[in-house]
Design a protein around this motif. Structure first.
Motif, PDB file in Angstrom:
ATOM      1  N   VAL A  49       0.855  -1.183   0.000  1.00 61.55           N
ATOM      2  CA  VAL A  49       0.000   0.000   0.000  1.00 61.55           C
ATOM      3  C   VAL A  49       0.897   1.241   0.000  1.00 61.55           C
ATOM      4  N   PRO A  50       0.798   2.065  -1.026  1.00 55.47           N
ATOM      5  CA  PRO A  50       1.648   3.264  -1.063  1.00 55.47           C
ATOM      6  C   PRO A  50       1.220   4.277  -0.007  1.00 55.47           C
ATOM      7  N   ARG A  51       2.171   4.740   0.774  1.00 50.99           N
ATOM      8  CA  ARG A  51       1.901   5.763   1.785  1.00 50.99           C
ATOM      9  C   ARG A  51       2.910   6.892   1.618  1.00 50.99           C
ATOM     10  N   GLU A  52       2.435   8.096   1.802  1.00 48.09           N
ATOM     11  CA  GLU A  52       3.292   9.268   1.673  1.00 48.09           C
ATOM     12  C   GLU A  52       4.449   9.173   2.656  1.00 48.09           C
ATOM     13  N   GLY A  53       5.655   9.329   2.165  1.00 42.04           N
ATOM     14  CA  GLY A  53       6.840   9.247   3.010  1.00 42.04           C
ATOM     15  C   GLY A  53       7.529   7.912   2.948  1.00 42.04           C
ATOM     16  N   ASN A  54       6.841   6.870   2.411  1.00 39.25           N
ATOM     17  CA  ASN A  54       7.494   5.576   2.243  1.00 39.25           C
ATOM     18  C   ASN A  54       8.691   5.713   1.298  1.00 39.25           C
ATOM     19  N   THR A  55       9.694   4.871   1.530  1.00 36.15           N
ATOM     20  CA  THR A  55      10.899   4.929   0.692  1.00 36.15           C
ATOM     21  C   THR A  55      10.545   4.750  -0.779  1.00 36.15           C
ATOM     22  N   GLU A  56       9.668   3.769  -1.053  1.00 38.21           N
ATOM     23  CA  GLU A  56       9.308   3.498  -2.440  1.00 38.21           C
ATOM     24  C   GLU A  56       8.617   4.706  -3.082  1.00 38.21           C
ATOM     25  N   VAL A  57       7.723   5.332  -2.329  1.00 35.21           N
ATOM     26  CA  VAL A  57       6.987   6.482  -2.867  1.00 35.21           C
ATOM     27  C   VAL A  57       7.928   7.662  -3.097  1.00 35.21           C
ATOM     28  N   VAL A  58       8.839   7.883  -2.158  1.00 26.89           N
ATOM     29  CA  VAL A  58       9.797   8.983  -2.310  1.00 26.89           C
ATOM     30  C   VAL A  58      10.660   8.771  -3.549  1.00 26.89           C
ATOM     31  N   LEU A  59      11.115   7.532  -3.755  1.00 24.55           N
ATOM     32  CA  LEU A  59      11.935   7.245  -4.937  1.00 24.55           C
ATOM     33  C   LEU A  59      11.147   7.476  -6.224  1.00 24.55           C
TER      34      LEU A  59
END
Length: 386
Positions: free
Chosen positions: A46-56
């Protein structure tokens, strides 16, 4: 690649220009597509703001978005470059102009400097237009006012129509000025030419271009398009098979061609070039392809040397002469002037002065209708002393 519908052009008579957007996704769309793809490929993630994956993903989208912007500028940049080659320039626009009256607070006489900044306000929109005086205004002793022309600081039509009598704001600090007002209405301003109008004019220009060879420059350019032709010159109204001079033979055009070193080309290559030019020439023109006429010029010069490397200076002078009298670079036609040789040699590093040029004894007129110069025997003598 997406194709956008062309906007209305400046004139309905210009051909339509279709603007191409090579890739029109913005950063947010890139992020949304990447998150959707990751969600499908990573079950339970689940994408969440601030997650490493989302930031990348967001960081990569920012970089890719900048590349998209740069790529989308390529078609317009290339088109403007092509239009510039044909001499079509974008209209940069014009500043609005008018005339103002300065009313002073005393009668002592003053000078209003050129470039004094004023500001007008467009009543309908509240937009401001900055103006400046185009020349100094001298108000003589005993007078209380004077008039001077003004122009807009920036190009554009925003100030057009501001009426005479409008009071202007004095932006620059000029303490003895009591009032500034327009004597004439502002007029003549024009915005820079928008893309659609400029590209429309470009489409009109390119649509009338044809491949028919008419002017001498057309034949020269067409000859140089052949892979073996590196030098070319066109002689208008000339038939090499008839007696006479260039300009004597109506309906004929002659093209002299050579390789990169100015040497004649083979008969087969010249026949190819002639056939190609004939096929593209204006109907009724007879095309001839010939070799250049190369005139060999021997040079004997005596110089003085400022340093100790006499042999090096002699070699440099000889190289300069051969480079100057070279069929690969010599401008077609003309005369080899003795004074130009002296000037050339005198500029070579290490040469003190040119004592004399014994060969050639004078100017050398090059022979033929397509002449090139070539250095023959080059002798550089050194005289002792300064």
């Amino acid at each position: 690649m997406s194709v956008s519908t062309p906007e209305p052009l400046g004139s309905p008579d210009t051909p339509g220009y279709v603007d191409l957007a090579l890739y029109d996704a913005d950063e947010q769309e890139l992020v949304s597509r990447a998150l959707a793809d990751a969600t499908l490929k990573l079950p339970g993630w689940v994408p969440r703001e601030g997650n490493t994956e989302v930031v990348l993903i967001e960081s990569l989208a920012l970089i890719v978005g900048e590349l998209v912007y740069a790529i989308n500028r390529v078609p317009a940049t290339v088109l403007e470059g092509v239009l510039a080659l044909y001499g079509l320039q974008r209209d940069p626009g014009k500043p609005t102009t008018g005339r103002v009256r300065f009313t002073l607070s005393d009668m002592l006489g003053h000078m209003i400097p050129a470039g004094t900044r004023l500001r007008a306000t467009v009543a309908a929109t509240g937009e401001t237009v900055d103006l400046e005086t185009v020349e100094p205004l001298e108000v003589l002793f005993g007078a209380t006012s004077g008039e001077v022309d003004v122009t807009g600081v920036e190009v554009g039509d925003a100030g057009n129509g501001i009426a005479a009598g409008t009071v202007l704001e004095l932006v620059d600090a000029v303490p003895y000025v009591d009032r500034v007002e327009l004597v004439t209405a502002l007029a003549g301003g024009a915005d820079p030419e928008p893309d659609d109008a400029y590209y429309g004019r470009g489409s009109a220009l390119l649509s009338r271009l044809v491949s028919t060879l008419v002017l001498p420059s057309h034949f020269t350019a067409a000859a140089l398009a052949h892979t073996s032709v590196k030098r070319a010159m066109t002689i208008d109204l000339y038939d090499p098979g008839q007696a006479g001079n260039p300009g004597d033979h109506q309906g004929h055009v002659t093209v002299a061609v050579a390789d990169a070193n100015g040497n004649p080309l083979s008969s087969s290559v010249k026949n190819e070039v002639e056939a190609s030019l004939t096929a593209k020439a204006l109907a009724g023109l007879r095309v001839h392809v010939v070799d250049p006429t190369i005139t060999t010029v021997d040079v004997t010069v005596t110089i003085t040397v400022t340093g100790t490397d006499t042999a090096g200076v002699q070699t440099a002078v000889a190289d300069a002469i051969r480079g100057y009298l070279s069929p690969s670079t010599w401008a077609w036609g003309g005369t080899v002037h003795r004074n130009e040789l002296i000037s050339l040699i005198d500029r070579v590093e290490g040469v003190g002065r040119v004592v004399d040029i014994t060969t050639p004894a004078g100017d050398v007129a090059l022979a033929g209708v397509a002449p090139l110069a070539q250095a023959g025997t080059v002798t550089v003598n050194v005289q002792a002393g300064a």
